[in-house]
Scaffold this motif. Sequence first.
Motif, PDB file in Angstrom:
ATOM      1  N   GLY A  12      25.866   0.048  -5.592  1.00  0.00           N
ATOM      2  CA  GLY A  12      25.738   1.371  -4.998  1.00  0.00           C
ATOM      3  C   GLY A  12      26.794   2.348  -5.475  1.00  0.00           C
ATOM      4  O   GLY A  12      26.578   3.561  -5.460  1.00  0.00           O
ATOM      5  N   CYS A  13      27.927   1.838  -5.933  1.00  0.00           N
ATOM      6  CA  CYS A  13      29.035   2.708  -6.355  1.00  0.00           C
ATOM      7  C   CYS A  13      28.742   3.471  -7.638  1.00  0.00           C
ATOM      8  O   CYS A  13      29.424   4.463  -7.931  1.00  0.00           O
ATOM      9  N   VAL A  14      27.768   3.016  -8.441  1.00  0.00           N
ATOM     10  CA  VAL A  14      27.545   3.640  -9.750  1.00  0.00           C
ATOM     11  C   VAL A  14      26.139   4.205  -9.919  1.00  0.00           C
ATOM     12  O   VAL A  14      25.839   4.795 -10.958  1.00  0.00           O
ATOM     13  N   GLN A  15      25.258   4.033  -8.940  1.00  0.00           N
ATOM     14  CA  GLN A  15      23.897   4.553  -9.074  1.00  0.00           C
ATOM     15  C   GLN A  15      23.903   6.084  -8.994  1.00  0.00           C
ATOM     16  O   GLN A  15      24.729   6.676  -8.305  1.00  0.00           O
ATOM     17  N   ASN A  16      22.959   6.696  -9.676  1.00  0.00           N
ATOM     18  CA  ASN A  16      22.892   8.159  -9.712  1.00  0.00           C
ATOM     19  C   ASN A  16      21.668   8.726  -9.003  1.00  0.00           C
ATOM     20  O   ASN A  16      21.644   9.912  -8.694  1.00  0.00           O
ATOM     21  N   ASP A  17      20.672   7.904  -8.764  1.00  0.00           N
ATOM     22  CA  ASP A  17      19.504   8.326  -8.000  1.00  0.00           C
ATOM     23  C   ASP A  17      19.869   8.311  -6.514  1.00  0.00           C
ATOM     24  O   ASP A  17      20.299   7.292  -5.987  1.00  0.00           O
ATOM     25  N   ILE A  18      19.695   9.427  -5.837  1.00  0.00           N
ATOM     26  CA  ILE A  18      20.157   9.556  -4.454  1.00  0.00           C
ATOM     27  C   ILE A  18      19.495   8.537  -3.536  1.00  0.00           C
ATOM     28  O   ILE A  18      20.142   7.968  -2.643  1.00  0.00           O
ATOM     29  N   LYS A  19      18.225   8.240  -3.770  1.00  0.00           N
ATOM     30  CA  LYS A  19      17.534   7.258  -2.930  1.00  0.00           C
ATOM     31  C   LYS A  19      17.972   5.835  -3.250  1.00  0.00           C
ATOM     32  O   LYS A  19      18.040   4.982  -2.367  1.00  0.00           O
ATOM     33  N   VAL A  27       8.286   6.625   3.382  1.00  0.00           N
ATOM     34  CA  VAL A  27       8.097   5.180   3.240  1.00  0.00           C
ATOM     35  C   VAL A  27       9.441   4.489   3.107  1.00  0.00           C
ATOM     36  O   VAL A  27       9.698   3.443   3.720  1.00  0.00           O
ATOM     37  N   SER A  28      10.326   5.074   2.307  1.00  0.00           N
ATOM     38  CA  SER A  28      11.660   4.496   2.131  1.00  0.00           C
ATOM     39  C   SER A  28      12.387   4.406   3.463  1.00  0.00           C
ATOM     40  O   SER A  28      13.025   3.393   3.772  1.00  0.00           O
ATOM     41  N   LEU A  86       0.819  -1.211   0.000  1.00  0.00           N
ATOM     42  CA  LEU A  86       0.000   0.000   0.000  1.00  0.00           C
ATOM     43  C   LEU A  86       0.854   1.263   0.000  1.00  0.00           C
ATOM     44  O   LEU A  86       0.511   2.254  -0.655  1.00  0.00           O
ATOM     45  N   LEU A  87       1.972   1.235   0.724  1.00  0.00           N
ATOM     46  CA  LEU A  87       2.807   2.424   0.840  1.00  0.00           C
ATOM     47  C   LEU A  87       3.677   2.640  -0.388  1.00  0.00           C
ATOM     48  O   LEU A  87       3.851   3.772  -0.851  1.00  0.00           O
ATOM     49  N   ILE A  88       4.261   1.553  -0.922  1.00  0.00           N
ATOM     50  CA  ILE A  88       5.103   1.706  -2.112  1.00  0.00           C
ATOM     51  C   ILE A  88       4.264   2.198  -3.286  1.00  0.00           C
ATOM     52  O   ILE A  88       4.703   3.037  -4.082  1.00  0.00           O
ATOM     53  N   GLY A  89       3.054   1.696  -3.395  1.00  0.00           N
ATOM     54  CA  GLY A  89       2.167   2.122  -4.470  1.00  0.00           C
ATOM     55  C   GLY A  89       1.227   3.243  -4.074  1.00  0.00           C
ATOM     56  O   GLY A  89       0.166   3.399  -4.693  1.00  0.00           O
ATOM     57  N   ASP A 111      13.357  -0.874  -6.311  1.00  0.00           N
ATOM     58  CA  ASP A 111      12.141  -0.362  -6.932  1.00  0.00           C
ATOM     59  C   ASP A 111      11.182   0.229  -5.903  1.00  0.00           C
ATOM     60  O   ASP A 111      10.323   1.047  -6.248  1.00  0.00           O
ATOM     61  N   ALA A 112      11.331  -0.192  -4.640  1.00  0.00           N
ATOM     62  CA  ALA A 112      10.467   0.345  -3.587  1.00  0.00           C
ATOM     63  C   ALA A 112      10.697   1.837  -3.368  1.00  0.00           C
ATOM     64  O   ALA A 112       9.927   2.485  -2.652  1.00  0.00           O
ATOM     65  N   MET A 113      11.754   2.394  -3.990  1.00  0.00           N
ATOM     66  CA  MET A 113      12.008   3.832  -3.896  1.00  0.00           C
ATOM     67  C   MET A 113      10.935   4.661  -4.595  1.00  0.00           C
ATOM     68  O   MET A 113      10.919   5.887  -4.482  1.00  0.00           O
ATOM     69  N   GLU A 114      10.046   3.997  -5.338  1.00  0.00           N
ATOM     70  CA  GLU A 114       8.956   4.722  -5.997  1.00  0.00           C
ATOM     71  C   GLU A 114       7.969   5.297  -4.983  1.00  0.00           C
ATOM     72  O   GLU A 114       7.204   6.199  -5.314  1.00  0.00           O
TER      73      GLU A 114
END
Length: 643
Positions: A302-309, A253-254, A149-152, A245-248
């Motif tokens: 984690g070393c190459v991701q660009n989205d802060i979350k 929530v995160s 419920l929270l992720i969506g 994907d739960a970062m949506e």
Amino acid sequence: MYVAAVFLPLLGAIIAGLFGRALGDRGSQFVTCLAVGVAAVMGGLILSSIGFGGRTVTIHLAEWIHSGSLDLAWSLRYDTLTAVMVMVVTSVSFMVHVYAIGYMHHDPAVPRFMSYLSLFTFFMLMLVTSGNLVQMFFGWEGVGLSSYLLIGFWNERPSANAAAIKAFLVNRVGDFGFALGIFGVFYVFGSVNFDTVFAAAPAHANDTARFFGHDFHAMTILCLLLFVGAMGKSAQLGLHTWLPDAMEGPTPVSALIHAATMVTAGVFMVARMSPLFELSETALAVVTVVGASTAFFAATIGCVQNDIKRVIAYSTCSQLGYMFFALGVSAYQAAIFHLMTHAFFKSLLFLGAGSVIHAMSGEQDMRRMGGLASRIKLTYAMMTIGSLALAGIPFFAGYYSKDIILEAAFGAHSDVGRFGFAMGIAAAFMTAFYSWRLLFMTFHGQPRADEKVMAHVHESPAVMTVPLILLSVGAVFSGFIGYEVFVGHGMEAFWRDAIVTLKSHGALEAAHHSPLWVKLAPLVVGVVGIGLAYLMYLSAPGIPRVLAGAFSGLHRFLLNKWYFDELYDALFVRPSFALGRGLWKGGDGAVIDGCGPDGVAAAARGVARRMGRIQTGFVTHYAFAMIVGVAVFVTWYMIFHLR
């Protein structure tokens, strides 16, 4: 107090959920924050009474299930392990509730959001206070439902709906293993009540179970099935794909899911079932290898991701790996210690990231940030504290809890222990690198955002920054304060029988006598990782682009998360869709409907269509039909009646 700490969040969820329109946004926020805040105060009092007061409390609420030999009551079981979890869950949840007042103030569905947050908190509290496996499974599934419920929550976004479904389905895989484990425990012990099972465990240490025509060690089967459930909930390698994907979901929530609640449920469950896991060396070895592999795997991404979350999400996945390989070497106390410290500094980082996103008008890509340190100074200071704790720099919380895990892995003096130590050291280096890469890309250097966006950058309101300050206190002091009682000389008096460890499993005791180089290694690689991040993102910012070009294959491999999503899509998703489409079109459509209602209807339509062609509207045709009919009738009469 013990009952209220669990059910107050449920009461707040019900009031906000059913009467949110009447209460309005402020009323719903007040009710839920008050309920969880009171529960947090009680959580602290419970930890003082149970953990430091030497008490164990079981509160019988109601009779529940009586079926044959299955006898279950609804009860709350408080020992030190439960008290620690209740304190962590309620305190972090309260900070998230307060923070959400500011972060979600423009959202049109505030009462629904606050209700979901409180409901999530209740189910987590029900999980950790359960006195039997079935009640734990109730909380376990409730947490899964609430996370869906929270992720969506922003269900107008297709990406949020897809992420919620993905989290729900991946967790069902783990939950199926957990359910089988519960059935297995009942099969072996004739009960699923913790006290009964734990008391009988030594007598069943050498039991075997016949499975597919072969005899297997019963405890190993049970523990591996239970661990499958833990892998799903705590996003371990193989069942981790739902976590990023739960970062949506909204940032609060995160913080709630990835810091102190849902993802730590698996760690808690394995620690709770320590009397069983201690009887299976194979299961412990599997837990160690999976945890160590997860710590390394997630750190590389984690070393190459660009989205802060997403960077912080993969950090969570990696830190959970640390907790699991601590469990695998029987350092359960160290795992829970890291769970506690991690809850404070990781929720601080997530909420700090939310403050950055708030300041940047919704922007999450670190490549479009930079130069924020002078504009949002408080958020910068809080995220620096969180990053210092995450990197394990003395004397922040992560330094105490992560180092004792690495020392325990080394002190296990086993092959899997050495594997865990090696993977943990490598992950510690990458953790320091990506956490400070995040800081440097976000807060330092020249601004890379549009001038219009930068013109509106501002510090978050007090309702968002005060929770950051309070969490930073935990990120700084929780390791120092908790070290002696969690993993030091006072741990036996503190934990008592909440965690069971065989005398032959002395990794945690050996950790205190590790060589100096073992104690210094995490600090050294952490400092080197920070220095490398400084070199690549401040001193010589052109290096990352050059390295990405020189090692494009590796960079693409890590950026695409080791292609796990693509692999699962090819192995499971597409074949499932093809099978479903075939059963739908060929089975349901062609066979069932074709021969059933659709077939009968089509035949009736065909007959009616053919009969309709006779109705031409010409009198001559009707007269001819009548003459033919009379001729047929006369012929029939003459043949059969005038013989």
